[in-house]
Structures are given as C-alpha cells and as structure tokens.
Design an enzyme around this catalytic site. Structure first.
Site, mmCIF file in Angstrom:
data_model
loop_
_atom_site.group_PDB
_atom_site.id
_atom_site.type_symbol
_atom_site.label_atom_id
_atom_site.label_comp_id
_atom_site.label_asym_id
_atom_site.label_seq_id
_atom_site.Cartn_x
_atom_site.Cartn_y
_atom_site.Cartn_z
ATOM 1 N N ASP A 260 0.858 -1.176 0.000
ATOM 2 C CA ASP A 260 0.000 0.000 0.000
ATOM 3 C C ASP A 260 0.903 1.237 0.000
ATOM 4 O OD1 ASP A 260 -3.160 0.698 1.705
ATOM 5 O OD2 ASP A 260 -2.109 1.751 0.110
HETATM 6 C C1 GLC Z 1 -4.254 4.318 -0.154
HETATM 7 C C2 GLC Z 1 -5.170 3.209 0.306
HETATM 8 C C3 GLC Z 1 -5.351 2.104 -0.688
HETATM 9 C C4 GLC Z 1 -5.265 2.667 -2.084
HETATM 10 C C5 GLC Z 1 -3.842 3.136 -2.285
HETATM 11 C C6 GLC Z 1 -3.633 3.725 -3.675
HETATM 12 O O1 GLC Z 1 -3.427 4.713 0.899
HETATM 13 O O2 GLC Z 1 -4.863 2.611 1.548
HETATM 14 O O3 GLC Z 1 -6.615 1.482 -0.427
HETATM 15 O O4 GLC Z 1 -5.593 1.667 -3.041
HETATM 16 O O5 GLC Z 1 -3.450 4.090 -1.306
HETATM 17 O O6 GLC Z 1 -4.406 4.865 -3.839
#
Ligand code: GLC
Length: 694
Positions: A260
């Site tokens: 993430d």
């Molecule tokens: C964010 C979220 C995740 C998302 C990612 C990309 O922090 O936790 O769910 O897909 O970043 O945007």
C-alpha cells in the site's frame, strides 16, 4: 513478446524499476494523489524505469503519459496504469458497504462490470478493488468501502467483484485486472482509529479475515495489496510469514503482491526497519513484488543483490510476474489498451444500472404507522444539512463529478414541497404535513484517514430533530452516511428512518423512488448499527462469554451499567412496504458426511404490495474445541414475493458449510449439537436443534 528473453536483456536497474510504482504526478501533473507525497530525489532513470504508476486517468492523459514514458524507456516496456476504481469510474455506484446491504452479490458484479467498461475505455489496466476487509467498528472511516462485518457476505462479494472486473480473460475488451486489498486485518484497527495497531489471534485471522481473500484468489484476482498494519506485531509489507508462508504457499496466491502507499517506508516508523534500504530489502525478501510510492527498492535492492542478500532469481521472479501481467493485458502489442474505445461514462445504460444498484442498497430501518411511502398529495418540507447536498458519492469517488448528481429537492420536484432549506424557522414548515429531514454525514467524513471517535449525528441534528418533534411534526429521517451512525437519540422522535448511505451519481433518484413507493425497499444491514459508539466494535457473530447477559439488570454479567448490549439495528435488519412473513419451515434433523441438511421455507406476502425479502440461515455450534459465535450466517436467499402470494425456497447445508478453524488453525468439525436459526434478520429467528454426525 517473449518475456523470458526480454528479462535477459534487462539491466539490474531496469529489473528493480519494474518493481517500483510511482504516483501519477511523475508523469502527469494532475495525477490523483491518494496518500502523503514526499518529494524523493529520484533520477530520470529511476523515474523512467519504474514499471507502473497510479492515479492517472482518461484515455488522452494515459496516452500522453505512456508515450512520454516509452520515449525514455530503453526496452520500450509499457507502463502499467493503476487506480482506485472502488465503486465506479465516472458513473458512481453506491459505496461498497451499501452494495453489501443488497445481500445480492450480482449487484457487486454488475458494479464491477460497468466500472471495468468505463475504466477500460479510459486506458486503465488495474483497479485497487475489491476491498474485502472484515469490519466491526463504525468509528473506522473505511467501513464505507468494505462488505461489512460478516465473513460469508465478504466471501461472496469478493468473488463477484473480481469476476466482474476481470471477466473470463484480460485479453477481452472491457476488462481490468483486480487488486484485492488490504492484506490483512486492517479493519480491526484498535479503537477504530485509522492506521492503528491490529492484534488478533491467528485462529481468528483464519476464521474470519482470510476467507474473503481466499475467495478473491480462487476467483483469479491478479494482484493483492498489503495493509498498513502489523500482523502478529510485524507490519504486513515486511511480514515473510504472512506473504510467503501463508499467502503464497498455503493460500496459493500466484499473482502480484503490491504494497500500500508508502507502507514499506512506514516500516521504519513501525520500528522494524532501520532505514529506506533496510525496509526495501525486508519487504522484497518477505515477498512484496511492487513497492508503491516510496523509494526503498531503489535504495536497497541493488546492493542486496550484489551482496547476495537477495538472489537475482528472486528478482527475476518478481519481474516475470510484472511483465506477465503486462503481456496478459496485451500492452506489448498495444500500450494504449482501450484508449480507442468509445467512452461510455454516464451513458443512460450505466446510470440506469447505478440507479438499480442504489435502489437495492437502501435500507428502511423504521417505518412507524406506515408513514412511508409518502403520498404525492401530502405537503412536505425538506430540511437538514443534506437537503440540497450534491456530494453524496462517498469517498473514493474516482471521477464522479458532482454536477452529474441531483439534490433531494430536485428528485422530489413533483411533490407538494412547501419548503426546502437548511436554515428555517418553524413558521416556514408549520404547514407541511410531513418533514423529510435529510441528515447524516458529509461525504468527506468517511473513507481513508476519516475515523471518528463519536458516531453520533454531527451538525446539531439531534437538537433540530428534537425541536421538530416537540411540534408534533411527522419526521422522515433520511440518513446519508458512509458508516453506521448512532441514531439512538432520534429513533423515538422520528416516524421513519431511511438509511441512504452514499449511493453515487443516482443517490437522490434512488431515495425518491423509495420515499414515493415506486420502489419497495429491500436492503438489509451488512453492518450492525450501534446504540452507542461506546459499544464499538459491535457485531452479531460475537462469542457468548462465560457470563452471557440474558435479562435486564442481572448482576455480574457481561453488560454495561448504562446501556443494553444489543445494537440499535442488528445485522440483517431491513424493512419493506409489504407484509412478508416466513409461513412454513421444514428441515431435516441432522448433517453428516453423506447427508446434507435440507431446509424448505414458505414466505407469505399478505399485503397488496409485491416485495422482496432476504431469508437468512444462521448456526450456532453449541460445544466445540474453541468458543464459537452465538450465531454465524451460513446461507441467505433474496426472494421477491408477489402481492397476496406465497413463495417457496430451499436451502441445503453441508458439513463444509459449518466447519470452523480449530486450535491447530485447521478447518475442523465434530459430532454434536448445532442450533439452526432462520429469520429475516439476525435478531428474530426460528431455532431448532440439529445433530451433526462426522
Ligand atoms: C491508499 C489506500 C489504498 C489505495 C492506495 C492507492 O493509501 O490505503 O486502499 O488503493 O493508497 O491509492
């Protein structure tokens, strides 16, 4: 393209680059930012060797970014474009928690299919969806993007989303790769506080939280995203037991593991990595193929390979996965996949689909004296903080422009509206027969980094409702929210409560169709509504405890001194405008290796209004090797029953449906007694004893 040969041509830097994902604004200044962005001092090489990017959308934008990138790419390896298409691309569908309240996985599949059509023609390759975290704490802002508190629903909806996005093959038009997230346990953040510690037994992890991910894996999801939190005190992105031993070896996931946003770099803050390079080495060694939005792999992997800490074979395996996905998407032949397709966003068909899903997602929580549906002859006043609100899409609204939406007032324009506004005196509304109070939350009060310690109604709504009720006004409360809200202070002051969630582009068309009776509501709560934030986390499938609280004021029992244990509205609750009851239940007496439990049910609709109900089948394992929940959903069916008619449905429950994770962390079941429970919600059920013979 022969990717094995391509890998042989790649330099070590180019290989590491394929394992790095950079935010879209490295390639398009308007790229969507979905997390904190530090300005890393990356070289041009590092930027133009990265294998993927996120947050760029639109066929023109992606065409521009891809050609800009390919000009600089020595081996002309196309960039992967990823984004958070969570509940729609430009035609916004309801938030996933609302869709789960349809108790119909086909609704989720429909959302994913239409989202894929719009994403495909706008050049996207991968969506960071579905989010399949099990959630039990309404204080957490991201409950809005989950499928709720129940594992069985989570399993069914995970499968439906993945199949809807990916279709039968990614070489087909109108498909995008699905990235299931967040692995694992993110929804159990202590105190519902965003990014907070998660700590649970491996047994509970396996019993409740892993199953929706296994379902997504079995459905063929191509990517999986690690979560920010610790699992057994080790952050998921650097957790080798989690990502290799459990996810790869045991659960059989063969797709791409992506971290993430900066979750690898954040392992320094967690206190398990000493610096960027260390974080990069630990994450790669744990099994994370792609690093999202931080430079740890650039900082640490090359040196680790040169020193033999990481094998070149491990790197080649990760690169092969990245390039294989690009090949599966046909990007080597056409880096502009989908960009030439006609853009169908917001087509009548897509908006009609969004309307239908929204109508299936609305939950009628209360309807005293059948004040709903509202007859068009009635004079109504529309007040409350959301009476003229357009932003009812909910968080993770990809490109859902608000001018595509309409207000509740606009949706009720053919009603006899005597007043509409959020600033009023009683004189303005005294002649209205019914007051529709459009309340709840604002869209930005839920989603990531939007935990709330209090889940009561904000903006002084409780006082307003009190004032209106003191004047004997009949109040229909429409609750626009992304989480269960503590409505305990208004429940006795309102005649009806409609849980409208955030339903996307067609929110108020759907709400109006339910208020008018054009649509008979059929939603059921996929997440319990607490009677107080102090009860959180609260969920229906809780353990009994050694001192279960049975009746009022029992001393020395598991209870509060000041409120009851029960939620305000239980999991599975939802009313309709018909009068449908379970009129007959027949079932076997046992389940064994060679005998399933057959259940036959008649549903009688004694009203003049065709309606839909969700029959729910629960079990309780009375005595087992571990304490088991007081009830668990094992099956459900959504059934339409014509006016003054009877419908018959059947269930068949087998041993596999009632197995549980035992002390050895393996699936098991023993002979003994089981309580079978059947109802139209989780709180009011028919019960019977069933004998299990293994
Ligand atoms: C964010 C979220 C995740 C998302 C990612 C990309 O922090 O936790 O769910 O897909 O970043 O945007």
């Amino acid at each position: 393209m022969n990717i094995e040969n391509l890998i042989k041509e790649m330099t070590l830097d180019e290989k590491i680059g394929q394992c790095v994902q950079l935010p879209g604004n490295y390639f398009d200044k308007n790229g969507e930012l979905t997390g904190p962005l530090e300005g890393y001092e990356l070289t041009d090489d590092q930027i133009f060797m990265c294998g993927s990017t996120l947050g760029i959308s639109g066929s023109a934008e992606i065409r521009k970014a891809q050609s800009f990138y390919l000009e600089k790419s020595r081996l002309k390896i196309p960039l992967l474009f990823m984004a958070d298409v969570v509940h729609g691309y430009e035609t916004m569908f309801p938030i996933p928690l609302a869709i789960a309240c349809s108790f119909d996985p086909m609704q989720a599949r429909k959302v994913a299919e239409y989202s894929a059509i719009e994403s495909y023609s706008n050049g996207l390759h991968v969506t960071f969806s579905p989010m399949v975290d099990i959630v039990k704490d309404a204080r957490w802002g991201r409950v809005m993007e989950s499928n709720g508190e129940d594992t069985k629903l989570g399993v069914d909806f995970a499968k439906a989303y993945v199949e809807g996005y990916q279709g039968t093959s990614l070489d087909q038009k109108n498909t995008i790769a699905s990235c299931v997230k967040h692995f694992v346990g993110y929804g159990a953040a202590e105190a519902g506080r965003e990014y907070n510690t998660v700590d649970m037994s491996e047994r509970v992890l396996r019993q409740e939280y892993l199953q929706p991910f296994q379902s997504a894996i079995d459905a063929g999801c191509k990517l999986l995203m690690t979560s920010f939190n610790t699992v057994n005190s080790v952050p998921a992105s650097v957790n080798k037991w989690l990502l290799t031993q459990l996810l790869r070896d045991e659960m059989g996931f063969e797709g791409l593991i992506i971290s993430d946003w900066t979750s690898i770099k954040e392992c320094i803050a967690h206190g398990v990595c000493s610096d960027l390079a260390d974080a990069g080495v630990q994450a790669f060694d744990a099994g994370c193929d792609i690093e999202m939005s931080s430079p740890c792999y650039y900082e640490g992997v090359k040196k680790a390979i040169e020193e033999g800490v990481i094998s070149i074979e491990a790197l080649d395996r990760a690169v092969l996965k990245v390039l294989s996905l690009k090949q599966e998407l046909g990007l080597f032949e056409n880096p502009y996949r989908g960009c030439d397709e006609p853009n169908k966003v917001l087509s009548d068909e897509h908006k009609q689909a969004a309307l239908e899903v929204a109508q299936q997602s609305i939950v009628l929580l209360k309807n005293e004296d059948s004040i709903l549906p509202i007859d068009k002859s009635k004079s109504i006043a529309i007040v409350g903080p959301n009476c003229s609100e357009l932003d009812l899409n909910g968080s993770w609204t990809w490109k859902g422009h608000l001018d595509n939406n309409i207000t509740l007032q606009q949706a009720l324009q053919d009603y006899n509206v005597v007043f509409c506004g959020n600033v009023y005196t009683y004189r303005d509304i005294e002649h209205a027969e019914i007051v529709i109070y459009a309340g709840g939350e604002k869209s930005n009060m839920v989603g990531e980094a939007a935990s709330r310690a209090s889940i009561t109604l904000p903006f002084n709504q409780e006082h307003e409702i009190e004032e209106l009720a003191n004047r004997n006004k009949q109040i229909v409360f429409v609750n626009y929210s992304g989480r269960p809200i503590d409505l305990s202070n208004i429940i006795n002051k309102t005649s009806a409560i409609v849980q409208a969630w955030f339903l996307g582009t067609m929110t108020n068309q759907a709400v109006a169709s339910v208020l008018s009776g054009d649509v008979n509501p059929s939603g059921k709560l996929a997440m319990s509504f607490p009677a107080s934030g102090g009860q959180c986390p609260i969920y229906y499938n809780h353990l009994r405890t050694g001192r279960p609280y049975q009746k009022l004021n029992e001393p020395y029992k598991s209870r509060y001194m000041d409120i009851d244990n029960e939620p305000l509205f239980p999991f599975g609750h939802g009313l309709n405008y018909s009068n449908i009851q379970i009129s007959q239940i027949e079932h076997g007496e046992k389940i064994s290796v060679d005998a399933t439990l057959k259940i036959s049910i008649n549903l009688e609709n004694s009203s003049n209004v065709t309606g839909t109900e969700v029959v729910q089948v629960y079990i309780n394992d009375k005595v087992a090797t571990v304490a088991r929940p007081v009830k668990e959903l094992v099956a459900y069916q959504k059934v339409e029953i014509a006016a003054n008619n009877v419908e018959h449905i059947d269930f068949e429950i087998c041993l596999d449906d009632i197995k549980y994770v035992g002390l050895d962390n393996k699936q098991c079941i023993e002979s003994g007694d089981l309580t079978l429970m059947i109802g139209l919600d989780s709180a009011h059920v028919y019960s019977a004893n069933i004998n299990v013979i293994v």
